[in-house]
Design a protein around this motif. Structure first.
Motif, PDB file in Angstrom:
ATOM      1  N   PRO A 179       7.368  -0.731   5.140  1.00 40.21           N
ATOM      2  CA  PRO A 179       6.405  -1.925   4.369  1.00 40.21           C
ATOM      3  C   PRO A 179       7.140  -3.182   3.831  1.00 40.21           C
ATOM      4  CG  PRO A 179       6.142  -0.409   3.737  1.00 40.21           C
ATOM      5  CD  PRO A 179       7.199   0.468   4.354  1.00 40.21           C
ATOM      6  N   SER A 180       8.209  -4.090   4.280  1.00 36.32           N
ATOM      7  CA  SER A 180       9.235  -5.068   3.781  1.00 36.32           C
ATOM      8  C   SER A 180       7.619  -6.401   3.516  1.00 36.32           C
ATOM      9  CB  SER A 180       9.961  -5.464   4.102  1.00 36.32           C
ATOM     10  OG  SER A 180       9.518  -6.164   5.645  1.00 36.32           O
ATOM     11  N   LYS A 181       7.597  -6.957   2.499  1.00 31.95           N
ATOM     12  CA  LYS A 181       6.604  -7.609   1.946  1.00 31.95           C
ATOM     13  C   LYS A 181       7.451  -8.975   2.435  1.00 31.95           C
ATOM     14  CE  LYS A 181       3.719  -8.431  -1.947  1.00 31.95           C
ATOM     15  NZ  LYS A 181       3.274  -8.282  -3.089  1.00 31.95           N
ATOM     16  N   PRO A 182       6.872  -9.781   3.780  1.00 33.54           N
ATOM     17  CA  PRO A 182       6.413 -10.926   3.352  1.00 33.54           C
ATOM     18  C   PRO A 182       6.683 -12.131   2.543  1.00 33.54           C
ATOM     19  CG  PRO A 182       4.768 -10.655   5.547  1.00 33.54           C
ATOM     20  CD  PRO A 182       5.087  -9.750   4.276  1.00 33.54           C
ATOM     21  N   GLU A 183       7.036 -13.500   3.136  1.00 30.08           N
ATOM     22  CA  GLU A 183       7.278 -13.793   1.911  1.00 30.08           C
ATOM     23  C   GLU A 183       5.491 -15.032   1.764  1.00 30.08           C
ATOM     24  OE1 GLU A 183       8.984 -18.281   0.855  1.00 30.08           O
ATOM     25  OE2 GLU A 183       9.944 -17.173   2.378  1.00 30.08           O
ATOM     26  N   LYS A 184       6.096 -14.944   0.792  1.00 26.46           N
ATOM     27  CA  LYS A 184       4.129 -15.616  -0.431  1.00 26.46           C
ATOM     28  C   LYS A 184       4.179 -16.712  -0.830  1.00 26.46           C
ATOM     29  CE  LYS A 184       1.666 -12.027  -2.180  1.00 26.46           C
ATOM     30  NZ  LYS A 184       0.581 -11.291  -2.736  1.00 26.46           N
ATOM     31  N   ARG A 288      -3.583   1.550  -0.157  1.00 28.01           N
ATOM     32  CA  ARG A 288      -2.908   1.417  -0.195  1.00 28.01           C
ATOM     33  C   ARG A 288      -1.317   0.568   0.685  1.00 28.01           C
ATOM     34  NH1 ARG A 288      -4.075   7.226   0.505  1.00 28.01           N
ATOM     35  NH2 ARG A 288      -4.398   7.455   2.857  1.00 28.01           N
ATOM     36  N   PHE A 289      -2.442   0.224   1.441  1.00 27.13           N
ATOM     37  CA  PHE A 289      -1.863  -0.461   2.277  1.00 27.13           C
ATOM     38  C   PHE A 289      -1.627  -2.347   1.689  1.00 27.13           C
ATOM     39  CE2 PHE A 289      -2.677  -4.450   4.875  1.00 27.13           C
ATOM     40  CZ  PHE A 289      -1.420  -4.882   5.567  1.00 27.13           C
ATOM     41  N   GLN A 290      -2.990  -2.497   0.677  1.00 21.01           N
ATOM     42  CA  GLN A 290      -2.854  -4.088  -0.053  1.00 21.01           C
ATOM     43  C   GLN A 290      -2.116  -3.768  -1.695  1.00 21.01           C
ATOM     44  OE1 GLN A 290      -7.592  -2.722  -0.376  1.00 21.01           O
ATOM     45  NE2 GLN A 290      -8.283  -4.591   1.287  1.00 21.01           N
ATOM     46  N   GLU A 291      -1.910  -2.536  -1.904  1.00 19.93           N
ATOM     47  CA  GLU A 291      -1.226  -2.189  -3.470  1.00 19.93           C
ATOM     48  C   GLU A 291       0.300  -2.964  -2.900  1.00 19.93           C
ATOM     49  OE1 GLU A 291      -3.506   0.973  -5.872  1.00 19.93           O
ATOM     50  OE2 GLU A 291      -2.158   1.901  -3.821  1.00 19.93           O
ATOM     51  N   ALA A 292       0.135  -2.452  -0.925  1.00 24.28           N
ATOM     52  CA  ALA A 292       1.471  -2.163  -0.819  1.00 24.28           C
ATOM     53  C   ALA A 292       2.354  -3.614  -1.240  1.00 24.28           C
ATOM     54  CB  ALA A 292       2.217  -1.566  -0.185  1.00 24.28           C
ATOM     55  N   TYR A 293       1.057  -4.028  -0.623  1.00 22.78           N
ATOM     56  CA  TYR A 293       1.539  -6.185  -0.471  1.00 22.78           C
ATOM     57  C   TYR A 293       0.539  -7.186  -1.599  1.00 22.78           C
ATOM     58  CZ  TYR A 293       2.938  -4.709   4.207  1.00 22.78           C
ATOM     59  OH  TYR A 293       3.892  -4.520   5.235  1.00 22.78           O
ATOM     60  N   GLY A 294       0.401  -6.211  -2.446  1.00 24.46           N
ATOM     61  CA  GLY A 294       0.002  -6.734  -4.220  1.00 24.46           C
ATOM     62  C   GLY A 294      -0.975  -7.639  -3.431  1.00 24.46           C
ATOM     63  N   LEU A 295      -2.034  -6.989  -2.231  1.00 23.15           N
ATOM     64  CA  LEU A 295      -3.472  -8.020  -1.997  1.00 23.15           C
ATOM     65  C   LEU A 295      -4.615  -7.606  -2.496  1.00 23.15           C
ATOM     66  CD1 LEU A 295      -2.396  -7.428   1.418  1.00 23.15           C
ATOM     67  CD2 LEU A 295      -1.811  -9.394  -0.009  1.00 23.15           C
ATOM     68  N   GLY A 296      -5.513  -8.025  -2.637  1.00 24.23           N
ATOM     69  CA  GLY A 296      -6.814  -7.320  -3.567  1.00 24.23           C
ATOM     70  C   GLY A 296      -7.416  -6.262  -2.818  1.00 24.23           C
ATOM     71  N   ILE A 297      -7.989  -5.230  -3.693  1.00 26.15           N
ATOM     72  CA  ILE A 297      -7.982  -3.882  -3.574  1.00 26.15           C
ATOM     73  C   ILE A 297      -9.961  -4.466  -3.256  1.00 26.15           C
ATOM     74  CG2 ILE A 297      -8.441  -2.232  -4.121  1.00 26.15           C
ATOM     75  CD1 ILE A 297      -5.540  -2.670  -4.459  1.00 26.15           C
ATOM     76  N   GLY A 298     -10.179  -3.308  -1.737  1.00 24.72           N
ATOM     77  CA  GLY A 298     -10.918  -3.531  -1.069  1.00 24.72           C
ATOM     78  C   GLY A 298     -11.706  -3.782   0.254  1.00 24.72           C
ATOM     79  N   TYR A 299     -12.471  -4.288   0.643  1.00 27.06           N
ATOM     80  CA  TYR A 299     -12.124  -3.988   2.205  1.00 27.06           C
ATOM     81  C   TYR A 299     -11.423  -5.166   3.463  1.00 27.06           C
ATOM     82  CZ  TYR A 299     -14.341  -8.956   1.776  1.00 27.06           C
ATOM     83  OH  TYR A 299     -14.685  -9.989   1.360  1.00 27.06           O
ATOM     84  N   LEU A 300     -10.587  -4.788   4.348  1.00 21.67           N
ATOM     85  CA  LEU A 300     -10.037  -5.261   4.720  1.00 21.67           C
ATOM     86  C   LEU A 300     -10.444  -6.601   5.098  1.00 21.67           C
ATOM     87  CD1 LEU A 300      -7.040  -5.202   5.936  1.00 21.67           C
ATOM     88  CD2 LEU A 300      -7.671  -4.505   8.283  1.00 21.67           C
ATOM     89  N   GLY A 301      -9.905  -7.799   4.966  1.00 18.99           N
ATOM     90  CA  GLY A 301      -9.861  -9.164   5.833  1.00 18.99           C
ATOM     91  C   GLY A 301      -9.140 -10.279   5.486  1.00 18.99           C
ATOM     92  N   GLY A 302      -9.436 -11.576   5.452  1.00 18.65           N
ATOM     93  CA  GLY A 302      -9.347 -12.964   4.835  1.00 18.65           C
ATOM     94  C   GLY A 302      -7.500 -12.793   5.119  1.00 18.65           C
ATOM     95  N   THR A 303      -6.941 -12.808   4.087  1.00 25.01           N
ATOM     96  CA  THR A 303      -5.197 -12.853   4.036  1.00 25.01           C
ATOM     97  C   THR A 303      -4.651 -11.193   4.282  1.00 25.01           C
ATOM     98  OG1 THR A 303      -5.232 -14.451   2.345  1.00 25.01           O
ATOM     99  CG2 THR A 303      -2.889 -13.508   3.079  1.00 25.01           C
TER     100      THR A 303
END
Length: 311
Positions: A179-184, A288-303
């Motif tokens: 899970p290497s994080k793509p550039e934001k 866990r995926f969202q936490e690893a990439y610094g995304l909002g926690i909840g359902y999967l969608g959007g970014t």
């Protein structure tokens, strides 16, 4: 996505000539290793629970709609090597040849080839292509010790064989995507997708590298939903934009959920069994995926979709 049913031996009375083990124990270990390797390589996998009788395995495999059914056994009878059994007329099947070749090349004994057999229940009664493998001889002390010591490696051979059959590049245990994080983007802009969801719209960059899992997603969207973008396994803005139509929430079900579950497992975010139902293990994997990439926690969608397809 190809469905592979793993059917390890349920024969605890078949004792090994080494270590006090039995065929059921060791074949279950091989099947567990094969399951992990196949999931890592983008296959959908169901493994029979340890000790499940062959009649129940066949019912389970047929009800699930398996494409390939693989009984996993070890042999006895004062011999050596790997044997593959198939229904008469199927010796040249691509799955039989590729799986046998991979397992046989790894096993130490003189191998016994692909043989036609119409007297084995699983071969006769499964709807899927049945590739029945005997992994070496457990009544030979030296070979039994070798089998016990190499269950992980034997499991990997099944994934190698399935990949060879489908023309896929095998992904080994030390080379799974990380899970290497793509550039934001520095300054995200809010936007709304067709589901009414809001989120940051990054200035996205794509590696333009082939990914078999992404190709499976593209083909699934094209066949089931009418997606008209590229289907060559390369993620791009068209795919990302199309995915904005969808979210994955608790209790959702369908082909897209199944792909997300397999994708999360490939990326080492355990989503549980890929059955197309977004139950709590799936949502835990998403978290866990969202936490690893610094995304909002909840359902999967959007970014989230960008990091899902470009990781």
């Amino acid at each position: 996505m190809t469905k592979v049913y793993l059917a390890p031996s349920a024969q605890p009375d078949n004792s090994y000539a080494y270590g006090g083990y039995n065929e059921q124990q060791i074949c279950n270990r091989i099947a567990e290793a094969a399951k992990a390797a196949l999931i890592r390589n983008g296959f959908e996998v169901m493994k029979a629970r340890e000790g499940l009788e062959m009649e129940d395995k066949v019912r389970e495999s047929n009800a699930w709609g398996a494409d390939v059914h693989i009984p996993i056994h070890t042999d006895a009878g004062d011999g050596q090597g790997t044997t593959c059994f198939v229904y008469p007329g199927y010796k040249d099947d691509k799955y039989a040849k590729s799986i046998y070749n991979a397992v046989a090349a790894y096993s130490p004994g003189t191998d016994r080839g692909i043989r036609e057999h119409d007297g084995l229940y699983e071969i006769n009664e499964t709807s899927a292509m049945c590739v029945y493998i005997e992994n070496e001889f457990h009544d030979n002390p030296t070979l039994a010790e070798w089998i016990v010591a190499h269950t992980e490696e034997l499991g990997e051979q099944y994934a190698k064989g399935m990949c060879a059959a489908e023309g896929k590049v095998y992904v080994g245990p030390g080379t799974a995507p990380k899970p290497s994080k793509p550039e934001k983007p520095d300054e995200p802009v809010a936007f709304s997708n067709m589901m009414g969801q809001r989120g940051p719209k990054p200035e996205r960059k794509y590696s333009m590298e082939y990914d078999p899992s992404v190709q499976q997603l593209q083909m699934m969207l094209k066949n089931n939903i009418g997606y008209e973008g590229r289907t060559d396994g390369i993620a791009d803005e068209t795919l990302y934009d199309y995915l904005q139509n969808f979210t994955v929430e608790l209790n959702d079900k369908g082909a897209l959920i199944e792909w997300v579950q397999n994708r999360l497992n490939i990326l080492n975010f355990d989503a549980g069994y890929a059955d197309g139902y977004a139950e709590q293990p799936t949502m835990d994997g998403i978290k866990r995926f969202q936490e690893a990439y610094g995304l909002g926690i909840g359902y999967l969608g959007g970014t989230d979709w960008y990091y899902m397809i470009e990781s």
